[in-house]
Design an enzyme around this catalytic site. Structure first.
Site, mmCIF file in Angstrom:
data_model
loop_
_atom_site.group_PDB
_atom_site.id
_atom_site.type_symbol
_atom_site.label_atom_id
_atom_site.label_comp_id
_atom_site.label_asym_id
_atom_site.label_seq_id
_atom_site.Cartn_x
_atom_site.Cartn_y
_atom_site.Cartn_z
ATOM 1 N N GLN A 165 0.900 -1.023 -0.264
ATOM 2 C CA GLN A 165 0.278 -0.226 -0.298
ATOM 3 C C GLN A 165 0.925 1.161 0.100
ATOM 4 O OE1 GLN A 165 -1.807 0.448 3.834
ATOM 5 N NE2 GLN A 165 -3.974 1.690 3.019
ATOM 6 N N GLY A 166 0.567 2.231 -1.215
ATOM 7 C CA GLY A 166 2.078 3.294 -0.865
ATOM 8 C C GLY A 166 0.598 4.810 -0.856
ATOM 9 N N SER A 202 1.226 6.947 2.611
ATOM 10 C CA SER A 202 2.066 7.624 3.552
ATOM 11 C C SER A 202 2.620 7.749 2.488
ATOM 12 C CB SER A 202 2.196 6.646 4.694
ATOM 13 O OG SER A 202 1.049 5.953 5.113
ATOM 14 N N GLU A 217 -14.953 -2.619 6.706
ATOM 15 C CA GLU A 217 -14.074 -2.484 8.233
ATOM 16 C C GLU A 217 -15.069 -3.208 8.958
ATOM 17 O OE1 GLU A 217 -13.076 0.932 9.646
ATOM 18 O OE2 GLU A 217 -11.448 1.240 7.765
ATOM 19 N N SER A 240 -4.603 6.229 13.280
ATOM 20 C CA SER A 240 -4.238 6.001 15.097
ATOM 21 C C SER A 240 -5.295 6.682 15.386
ATOM 22 C CB SER A 240 -3.393 7.494 15.175
ATOM 23 O OG SER A 240 -3.898 8.770 14.710
ATOM 24 N N ASN A 241 -5.129 5.551 17.174
ATOM 25 C CA ASN A 241 -6.013 5.895 17.651
ATOM 26 C C ASN A 241 -6.691 7.158 17.632
ATOM 27 O OD1 ASN A 241 -5.753 2.770 17.616
ATOM 28 N ND2 ASN A 241 -5.364 2.669 19.694
ATOM 29 N N GLU A 242 -5.548 8.101 18.179
ATOM 30 C CA GLU A 242 -6.008 9.321 18.113
ATOM 31 C C GLU A 242 -7.595 9.919 16.949
ATOM 32 O OE1 GLU A 242 -2.692 8.811 18.212
ATOM 33 O OE2 GLU A 242 -2.686 9.470 20.357
HETATM 34 C C1 LIG Z 1 4.996 -0.351 11.316
HETATM 35 C C2 LIG Z 1 3.696 0.762 10.425
HETATM 36 C C3 LIG Z 1 3.394 -0.392 9.113
HETATM 37 C C4 LIG Z 1 2.906 0.857 8.248
HETATM 38 N N1 LIG Z 1 2.506 0.204 6.667
HETATM 39 C C5 LIG Z 1 1.780 1.357 6.123
HETATM 40 C C6 LIG Z 1 1.428 0.937 4.495
HETATM 41 O O1 LIG Z 1 1.776 -0.474 3.991
HETATM 42 N N2 LIG Z 1 1.864 1.717 3.980
HETATM 43 C C7 LIG Z 1 1.089 2.632 4.459
HETATM 44 O O2 LIG Z 1 0.426 3.147 3.688
HETATM 45 N N3 LIG Z 1 1.317 3.474 5.558
HETATM 46 C C8 LIG Z 1 1.790 2.747 6.107
HETATM 47 N N4 LIG Z 1 2.092 2.970 7.182
HETATM 48 C C9 LIG Z 1 1.676 3.998 8.296
HETATM 49 C C10 LIG Z 1 0.680 5.433 8.582
HETATM 50 O O3 LIG Z 1 -0.835 4.305 8.415
HETATM 51 C C11 LIG Z 1 1.017 6.003 9.450
HETATM 52 O O4 LIG Z 1 1.930 6.020 9.828
HETATM 53 C C12 LIG Z 1 -0.631 6.642 10.253
HETATM 54 O O5 LIG Z 1 -1.476 6.564 9.271
HETATM 55 C C13 LIG Z 1 0.264 8.064 11.243
HETATM 56 O O6 LIG Z 1 0.429 9.113 10.337
HETATM 57 P P1 LIG Z 1 1.713 9.960 10.664
HETATM 58 O O7 LIG Z 1 3.334 8.751 11.079
HETATM 59 O O8 LIG Z 1 2.465 10.354 9.418
HETATM 60 O O9 LIG Z 1 2.099 10.230 12.128
HETATM 61 P P2 LIG Z 1 1.401 11.471 12.371
HETATM 62 O O10 LIG Z 1 -0.301 11.739 11.200
HETATM 63 O O11 LIG Z 1 2.120 12.414 11.959
HETATM 64 O O12 LIG Z 1 0.723 11.980 13.680
HETATM 65 C C14 LIG Z 1 1.167 11.750 14.464
HETATM 66 C C15 LIG Z 1 0.591 11.718 15.559
HETATM 67 O O13 LIG Z 1 -0.512 12.972 15.843
HETATM 68 C C16 LIG Z 1 -1.778 11.767 15.575
HETATM 69 N N5 LIG Z 1 -2.426 13.362 15.153
HETATM 70 C C17 LIG Z 1 -2.196 13.167 14.048
HETATM 71 N N6 LIG Z 1 -3.963 14.082 13.449
HETATM 72 C C18 LIG Z 1 -4.066 13.992 14.536
HETATM 73 C C19 LIG Z 1 -5.835 14.312 14.755
HETATM 74 N N7 LIG Z 1 -6.170 15.537 13.841
HETATM 75 N N8 LIG Z 1 -6.442 14.975 15.670
HETATM 76 C C20 LIG Z 1 -5.778 14.422 16.979
HETATM 77 N N9 LIG Z 1 -4.006 13.822 16.734
HETATM 78 C C21 LIG Z 1 -3.409 13.307 15.753
HETATM 79 C C22 LIG Z 1 -2.006 10.895 15.412
HETATM 80 O O14 LIG Z 1 -2.400 10.415 16.262
HETATM 81 C C23 LIG Z 1 -0.128 10.678 16.233
HETATM 82 O O15 LIG Z 1 -0.056 10.403 16.974
HETATM 83 C C24 LIG Z 1 2.624 2.038 8.454
HETATM 84 C C25 LIG Z 1 2.920 3.007 9.533
HETATM 85 C C26 LIG Z 1 3.679 1.832 10.745
HETATM 86 C C27 LIG Z 1 4.357 2.858 11.682
#
Ligand SMILES: Cc1cc2nc3c(=O)[nH]c(=O)nc-3n(C[C@H](O)[C@H](O)[C@H](O)COP(=O)(O)OP(=O)(O)OC[C@H]3O[C@@H](n4cnc5c(N)ncnc54)[C@H](O)[C@@H]3O)c2cc1C
Length: 394
Positions: free
Chosen positions: A125-126, A128, A243, A379-381
């Protein structure tokens, strides 16, 4: 408790018999140790399910799936978990497959869906990118149409299993201006295309699951566009309802995993006898079991609502949050039970060493990798924001 019809009881029996015949000791040993299957084991399991006609339990029959009801899917997952079988690899089956059969051209459907079912294609999945995770619509990877190709430039981040994948489904920007969500398109990219570079990222568990994927002038044939150009954002919505089907099955798998923790604790000696009999440990296990059973009850309630055609509101988000928290609590308890033995998992840059058994290496890997469950899949948030909006009208 679900009361089974005679047909359902026979179905459960058939699933158990299939698992007994098909699951290999290497697969069950890893599952029992809290680890995910190896890619080879995952492909074997998918091919075996496909040969049985069970390759896609959640897909409709016309797309090549089983056409099972949510209740049958739940029973299937419950029985596979009880037999120490793994969940199926979900990126092709649950994330892109349903979008292809809902919005893809006939050519894409006939070319790609059978290869997802058989496990011939491994999808990643591309979505992020740096600066585009929770706020995915900020993505900057660009695709420019040149003749009968799109030329893609940009970077994807956290791409799970890109190192094994033959195909990537990729959100790209084909137009700027307007709202952030408009102008995003969904492209299906052959991972062998020149210009793709996969760079590993090692995670907390010292394993290589995730990657950075760099795309430099990657030529993607126009026929690999899903649906309409610029409408890619809206296609993800088809996954929301699905889901629920996935989260319903969280309870049975957690309950099975709790049995593994109990088994491990029964083997740990303390001055007063096995750890499992120690009152404080027993109380913690009992509390966890109660909370898992509550999650299971919530899943069964969702099942009933689906059967009655009712909207479950944000229950999928609620269950994702509780499942991830309970999984983390459980793997923590598991590691605590094993004590210093659990530490022997790590070798710099490697997986479990040859002298480590899965039983000691697995739980620590599961504990460390389990951190991700509160981050990915929304994310849970972000899930709490969804609950706030849908349940509380915030
Ligand atoms: C091991 C792993 C595997 C993954 N696999 C894939 C994959 O195969 N393909 C893919 O596309 N992605 C993948 N991801 C990416 C994943 O979907 C993202 O890490 C996730 O969506 C969070 O985005 P971010 O890491 O940019 O954090 P950010 O979005 O920058 O968030 C940082 C923190 O801020 C909080 N936050 C952000 N926005 C808000 C808001 N509006 N309200 C409250 N809190 C907020 C978040 O909850 C988090 O705690 C993977 C991630 C990991 C760690």
């Amino acid at each position: 408790m679900l009361k089974l019809t005679p047909e359902e009881a026979a179905f459960c029996e058939e699933v158990r018999a299939f698992c007994a015949q098909t699951l290999t000791p290497s697969i069950t040993a890893r599952v029992r140790a809290g680890m995910r299957p190896t890619p080879a084991d995952w492909l074997y399991w998918q091919a075996a399910l496909h040969a049985k006609g069970w390759g896609a339990p959640t897909w409709p029959r016309e797309a090549g799936g089983t056409g099972w009801s949510h209740r049958q899917i739940y029973l299937f997952d419950r029985e596979v978990a009880a037999c120490d079988g793994p969940p199926q690899f979900h990126q092709g089956l649950e994330l892109i497959g349903p979008i292809i059969y809902a919005f893809g051209s006939e050519a894409l459907k006939s070319r790609l869906l059978p290869r997802i079912l058989s496990g011939e294609d491994w999808w990643c999945q591309g979505y992020s990118e740096p600066g585009a995770g929770s706020d995915l619509a900020s993505l900057r990877t660009r695709a420019e149409r040149v003749g009968d190709h799109y030329v893609v430039n940009g970077q994807k981040l956290w791409t799970s299993y890109a190192q094994h994948a033959s195909m990537m489904f990729c959100l790209v920007r084909t137009e700027s201006g307007g709202s952030k969500q408009s102008g995003i398109s969904l492209l299906l990219v052959d991972m062998k295309t020149p210009g793709i570079r996969v760079q590993p990222i090692r995670t907390l568990d010292e394993q290589h699951h995730v990657n950075e994927v760099f795309l430099d002038d990657v030529h993607v044939p126009v026929e690999n566009l899903v649906g309409e150009e610029g409408k890619g954002w809206s296609y993800g919505k088809v996954l929301l309802d699905r889901e629920r089907a996935i989260t319903i099955s969280y309870g049975p798998r957690l309950l099975r995993q709790l049995a593994y923790v109990r088994e491990a604790a029964a083997q740990v000696a303390t001055p007063t006898g096995p750890l499992l009999d120690e009152p404080v440990f027993q109380a913690r296990i009992a509390q966890l079991e109660i909370e898992i059973l509550t999650l299971e009850a919530m899943g069964l309630r969702t099942l009933e609502e689906i059967q009655e055609g009712l909207d479950s509101g944000p229950r999928g988000s609620m269950m994702k949050i509780r499942w991830s928290e309970l999984l983390q609590t459980m793997t923590e308890l598991w590691v605590e039970a094993l004590g210093s033995d659990a530490e022997r998992f790590a070798r710099p840059g490697q997986g479990p060493g040859e002298d480590d058994t899965f039983e000691t290496a697995g739980p620590m890997l599961a504990y460390l990798h389990g951190r991700v469950t509160t981050i990915y899949g929304g994310s849970n948030e972000i899930q709490r924001n969804i609950i706030g909006r849908r349940a509380l009208g915030l």
